[in-house]
Design an enzyme around this catalytic site. Structure first.
Site, PDB file in Angstrom:
ATOM      1  CE  LYS A 112     -21.275  28.848  13.277  1.00 12.99           C
ATOM      2  NZ  LYS A 112     -21.703  28.963  14.668  1.00 12.99           N
ATOM      3  CE  LYS A 195     -25.268  23.530  11.913  1.00 13.23           C
ATOM      4  NZ  LYS A 195     -26.046  23.845  13.097  1.00 13.23           N
ATOM      5  CE  LYS A 198     -30.036  28.691  17.940  1.00  8.91           C
ATOM      6  NZ  LYS A 198     -29.136  28.230  18.999  1.00  8.91           N
TER       7      LYS A 198
HETATM    8  P1  ATP Z   1     -25.212  28.327  14.338  1.00  3.73           P
HETATM    9  O1  ATP Z   1     -25.551  27.944  12.929  1.00  3.73           O
HETATM   10  O2  ATP Z   1     -25.160  29.804  14.574  1.00  3.73           O
HETATM   11  O3  ATP Z   1     -23.996  27.611  14.889  1.00  3.73           O
HETATM   12  P2  ATP Z   1     -26.958  26.387  15.382  1.00  3.73           P
HETATM   13  O4  ATP Z   1     -28.193  26.318  14.565  1.00  3.73           O
HETATM   14  O5  ATP Z   1     -25.879  25.384  15.121  1.00  3.73           O
HETATM   15  O6  ATP Z   1     -26.426  27.869  15.231  1.00  3.73           O
HETATM   16  P3  ATP Z   1     -26.303  26.177  18.171  1.00  3.73           P
HETATM   17  O7  ATP Z   1     -26.797  26.976  19.319  1.00  3.73           O
HETATM   18  O8  ATP Z   1     -24.901  26.390  17.683  1.00  3.73           O
HETATM   19  O9  ATP Z   1     -27.318  26.369  16.934  1.00  3.73           O
HETATM   20  O10 ATP Z   1     -26.489  24.638  18.499  1.00  3.73           O
HETATM   21  C1  ATP Z   1     -27.209  24.143  19.608  1.00  3.73           C
HETATM   22  C2  ATP Z   1     -27.272  22.640  19.512  1.00  3.73           C
HETATM   23  O11 ATP Z   1     -28.106  22.247  18.419  1.00  3.73           O
HETATM   24  C3  ATP Z   1     -25.912  21.973  19.255  1.00  3.73           C
HETATM   25  O12 ATP Z   1     -25.825  20.792  20.043  1.00  3.73           O
HETATM   26  C4  ATP Z   1     -25.948  21.628  17.798  1.00  3.73           C
HETATM   27  O13 ATP Z   1     -25.117  20.526  17.491  1.00  3.73           O
HETATM   28  C5  ATP Z   1     -27.411  21.304  17.609  1.00  3.73           C
HETATM   29  N1  ATP Z   1     -27.834  21.495  16.223  1.00  3.73           N
HETATM   30  C6  ATP Z   1     -27.780  22.659  15.546  1.00  3.73           C
HETATM   31  N2  ATP Z   1     -28.266  22.503  14.302  1.00  3.73           N
HETATM   32  C7  ATP Z   1     -28.636  21.192  14.207  1.00  3.73           C
HETATM   33  C8  ATP Z   1     -29.220  20.421  13.159  1.00  3.73           C
HETATM   34  N3  ATP Z   1     -29.509  20.952  11.991  1.00  3.73           N
HETATM   35  N4  ATP Z   1     -29.489  19.116  13.399  1.00  3.73           N
HETATM   36  C9  ATP Z   1     -29.190  18.563  14.616  1.00  3.73           C
HETATM   37  N5  ATP Z   1     -28.647  19.245  15.627  1.00  3.73           N
HETATM   38  C10 ATP Z   1     -28.361  20.544  15.446  1.00  3.73           C
HETATM   39 MG    MG Z   2     -23.917  25.736  15.920  1.00  5.46          MG
END
Ligand code: ATP
Ligand code: MG
Length: 332
Positions: A112, A195, A198
């Site tokens: 990040k 992955k 967000k």
């Molecule tokens: P960022 O990229 O800003 O970190 P994020 O998409 O990872 O955002 P978070 O709020 O950090 O979202 O994650 C919330 C939950 O969703 C966490 O348990 C994370 O491990 C899970 N998660 C996020 N992206 C994935 C994915 N692509 N596949 C499975 N689980 C995910």
């Molecule tokens: Mg995350």
């Protein structure tokens, strides 16, 4: 009953399919077997620049989406992280137990901060995994339902719990990550080697649950696959198709085997068209339920207030114990 704790950021407004399949589905399931605590981690959301009005709206929106996913305030504790000040308080103690080098090894920070530029990254982004340690340990959680990307942070949590216990005497439960192998990592539709995220996915690569269903259907239909035609689960050679099969299988309950059979001799177009339909059928009621919760902010805020009270009762007890162990003079 064992305890479960997990948190989700309110950063982006809509949750995405990776959040739902990787984490939130497990939150819903663990309500039945665990004393479950789920928190909208707004303290984590300010580790990157944010707009105050948006953050406030997104925190409510996150809670509404969790309820729409099936969290039941009578069967779990749902709260906003900043409503429970013990998170920041135990977070400080955990900061003082963490090595600088140890924190520097967190790959998510490296990714990040590389993306933002090292000079623009905050110290908060650097220490956020340590705040997450406090989030988990405050509730003496046994299991932490998360996606694969959080594994390293749960390892850090285990290390710090052990370290605290070793130095000051038995205090914290050492938690296990609860990661479902099949859905622990849902991939970006345009780059099925990374992955879905967000903060990092391109608009076409991410399925936002609150987008117009038509938009999401289109993204599924234009997902990157490969130059073959065979529909077969093979993460190494066919990451795009495998990702679609995982999503399809989880949303419908059909096994991958069944799906491979169903699409034998058919092309990727058929698979994508059907999956798009499955997705639309799933997100349509989800969006409606989310809107219903948002339309009644009084009820929503009431649920969150009750959740914060329940969470605080547990968190305050753990914090008092930890403060005593490290040698803080009681405030009485
Ligand atoms: P960022 O990229 O800003 O970190 P994020 O998409 O990872 O955002 P978070 O709020 O950090 O979202 O994650 C919330 C939950 O969703 C966490 O348990 C994370 O491990 C899970 N998660 C996020 N992206 C994935 C994915 N692509 N596949 C499975 N689980 C995910
Ligand atoms: Mg995350």
């Amino acid at each position: 009953r064992p305890r479960a704790l997990s948190g989700i950021q309110p950063t982006a407004g809509s949750f995405h399919l990776g959040n739902y399949l990787g984490a939130i589905r497990q939150y819903v399931a663990l309500q039945e077997t665990h004393d479950a605590f789920y928190t909208v981690v707004d303290l984590h959301a300010i580790t990157v620049p944010q707009d105050p009005a948006e953050l406030r709206a997104n925190s409510r929106l996150a809670a509404a989406q969790l309820l729409a996913s099936g969290l039941d305030p009578d069967r779990c504790t749902l709260f906003i992280q900043s409503h429970v000040p013990e998170h920041a308080q135990l977070g400080w103690v955990m900061n003082c137990l963490t090595g600088f080098g140890e924190a520097s090894r967190m790959t998510q920070f490296k990714d990040k901060s590389a993306k933002q530029g090292a000079d623009r990254s905050t110290v908060g982004l650097f220490t956020y995994p340590i705040l997450q340690v406090a989030d988990i340990l405050l509730y003496q959680a046994n299991h932490v339902p998360v996606g694969e990307d959080q594994r390293q942070h749960i390892e850090l949590t285990r290390d710090l719990a052990d370290r605290f216990n070793g130095r000051f005497g038995e205090t914290f439960t050492v938690p296990d990550a609860y990661i479902v192998k099949e859905t622990g990592k849902i991939y970006d539709l345009q780059d099925p080697t990374v992955k879905m995220s967000k903060s990092a996915s391109t608009p076409k690569g991410i399925v936002n649950l609150l987008d117009e269903p038509k938009v999401s259907a289109k993204k599924i239909k234009s997902a990157v696959t490969d130059l073959e035609t065979e529909i077969r689960f093979d993460e190494e050679k066919k990451p795009g198709v495998s990702n679609l099969l995982t999503i399809y299988s989880t949303l419908t309950g059909s096994s991958i085997k069944e799906l491979e059979g169903k699409y034998e001799g058919k092309g990727y177009g058929a698979l994508k068209t059907d999956l798009a339909e499955v997705l639309v059928e799933w997100v349509t009621p989800f969006r409606e339920r989310t809107q219903e919760y948002l339309a009644d902010p009084g009820t929503l805020d009431g649920i969150l207030a009750k959740g914060a009270d329940k969470a605080r009762a547990v968190a305050a007890e753990t914090l008092a114990l930890a403060y005593d162990k490290v040698g803080f003079l009681p405030a009485t």
